[in-house]
Design a protein around this motif. Structure first.
Motif, PDB file in Angstrom:
ATOM      1  N   VAL A 234      -5.188-141.965  16.354  1.00  0.00           N
ATOM      2  CA  VAL A 234      -5.339-143.290  16.973  1.00  0.00           C
ATOM      3  C   VAL A 234      -5.953-143.152  18.365  1.00  0.00           C
ATOM      4  N   ALA A 235      -5.489-142.162  19.106  1.00  0.00           N
ATOM      5  CA  ALA A 235      -6.027-141.939  20.456  1.00  0.00           C
ATOM      6  C   ALA A 235      -7.515-141.598  20.396  1.00  0.00           C
TER       7      ALA A 235
ATOM      8  N   PHE B 121      -6.332-148.729  14.349  1.00  0.00           N
ATOM      9  CA  PHE B 121      -6.693-148.946  12.945  1.00  0.00           C
ATOM     10  C   PHE B 121      -6.280-150.346  12.521  1.00  0.00           C
ATOM     11  N   ASP B 122      -6.934-150.855  11.478  1.00  0.00           N
ATOM     12  CA  ASP B 122      -6.554-152.168  10.935  1.00  0.00           C
ATOM     13  C   ASP B 122      -5.149-152.117  10.346  1.00  0.00           C
ATOM     14  N   LEU B 123      -4.772-150.924   9.845  1.00  0.00           N
ATOM     15  CA  LEU B 123      -3.440-150.726   9.273  1.00  0.00           C
ATOM     16  C   LEU B 123      -3.087-149.247   9.344  1.00  0.00           C
TER      17      LEU B 123
ATOM     18  N   MET C  34       4.226-145.630  17.217  1.00  0.00           N
ATOM     19  CA  MET C  34       2.930-145.958  16.611  1.00  0.00           C
ATOM     20  C   MET C  34       2.546-147.419  16.869  1.00  0.00           C
ATOM     21  N   LEU C  35       3.526-148.311  16.865  1.00  0.00           N
ATOM     22  CA  LEU C  35       3.239-149.721  17.158  1.00  0.00           C
ATOM     23  C   LEU C  35       2.602-149.853  18.541  1.00  0.00           C
ATOM     24  N   GLU C  36       3.138-149.103  19.479  1.00  0.00           N
ATOM     25  CA  GLU C  36       2.605-149.135  20.850  1.00  0.00           C
ATOM     26  C   GLU C  36       1.197-148.533  20.885  1.00  0.00           C
ATOM     27  N   ALA C  37       1.014-147.409  20.192  1.00  0.00           N
ATOM     28  CA  ALA C  37      -0.279-146.715  20.199  1.00  0.00           C
ATOM     29  C   ALA C  37      -1.374-147.518  19.492  1.00  0.00           C
ATOM     30  N   ASN C  38      -0.999-148.256  18.439  1.00  0.00           N
ATOM     31  CA  ASN C  38      -2.007-148.954  17.630  1.00  0.00           C
ATOM     32  C   ASN C  38      -2.340-150.354  18.153  1.00  0.00           C
TER      33      ASN C  38
ATOM     34  N   VAL D 144       1.469-151.847  11.454  1.00  0.00           N
ATOM     35  CA  VAL D 144       1.972-150.519  11.104  1.00  0.00           C
ATOM     36  C   VAL D 144       3.069-150.725  10.063  1.00  0.00           C
ATOM     37  N   ALA D 145       2.972-150.028   8.948  1.00  0.00           N
ATOM     38  CA  ALA D 145       3.966-150.184   7.880  1.00  0.00           C
ATOM     39  C   ALA D 145       4.619-148.848   7.569  1.00  0.00           C
TER      40      ALA D 145
END
Length: 199
Positions: free
Chosen positions: A41-42, A47-49, A68-72, A77-78
């Motif tokens: 992600v960095a 990403f879209d998902l 991951m929620l913070e990073a994306n 994020v699922a």
């Protein structure tokens, strides 16, 4: 759509990515751990998902989801899981997950779930509670699939074709699940399944 599939099992990760690319028109990136997923992600941007395996290295339960929620950057994020419970699914969604995705979903259902989450909706499979209930009666996943076929009014031959197995194998599963449910025959098994919320 750009999707990141993070799972420590090579076959699972690659299979899901192949579904999304060949049938869903997605561009999939892969990672075997939360650390590498965060690095992706960095390096590549949000990403879209993102699909995160609940049990892979670095996850630490739902703490990995929060990271991951913070990073994306607020994009969906699922959680991916091979053996999730309804309670875990509810906790994941309450913690911000866009959904809770069983690894056992068919390719078509996986693509539909991905699109739904990218559109901003929450995906929760209807079968989780039913599977928990089925496990209480000692039914295997395969026996539960056979039971669904019976409840849909399908013959052993049709069920066998649906699951790419021999008709004799279906008969064996039906006999075993009927014994576990205390059912006299297929019709009785279907009635019990509906009464107990197994299907």
């Amino acid at each position: 759509m750009r999707v990141l599939v993070a799972d420590d099992h090579d076959l699972v990760r690659e299979t899901i990515a192949a579904y999304l690319e060949s049938e869903g028109g997605a561009r999939a990136s892969l990672a075997p751990s939360l650390t590498e997923a965060l690095e992706r992600v960095a390096a590549e941007g949000a990403f879209d998902l993102v699909l995160l395996d609940y049990n892979m290295p670095g996850m630490d339960g739902l703490r990995g989801l929060a990271r991951m929620l913070e990073a994306n950057a607020g994009r969906p994020v699922a959680i991916l899981s091979g053996s999730g419970t309804q309670t875990l699914a509810d906790e994941a969604v309450a913690s911000g997950a866009a959904g809770f995705v069983p690894k056992t979903l068919s390719s078509r259902a996986m693509i539909a779930a991905a699109r739904l989450m990218i559109e901003g909706q929450v995906f929760l499979p209807e079968t989780l509670e039913q599977e928990e209930e089925a496990q209480r009666y000692g039914l295997s996943r395969r026996e539960t699939e056979m039971l669904r076929g019976i409840c849909a009014g399908k013959s052993n031959k049709e069920i066998a074709r649906d699951h790419d197995i021999q008709e004799v194998t279906v008969k064996l599963h039906v006999r075993t699940l009927s014994r576990k449910l205390g059912a006299r025959n297929r019709t009785h098994a279907a009635m019990i399944a509906r009464d107990r919320g197994l299907i």
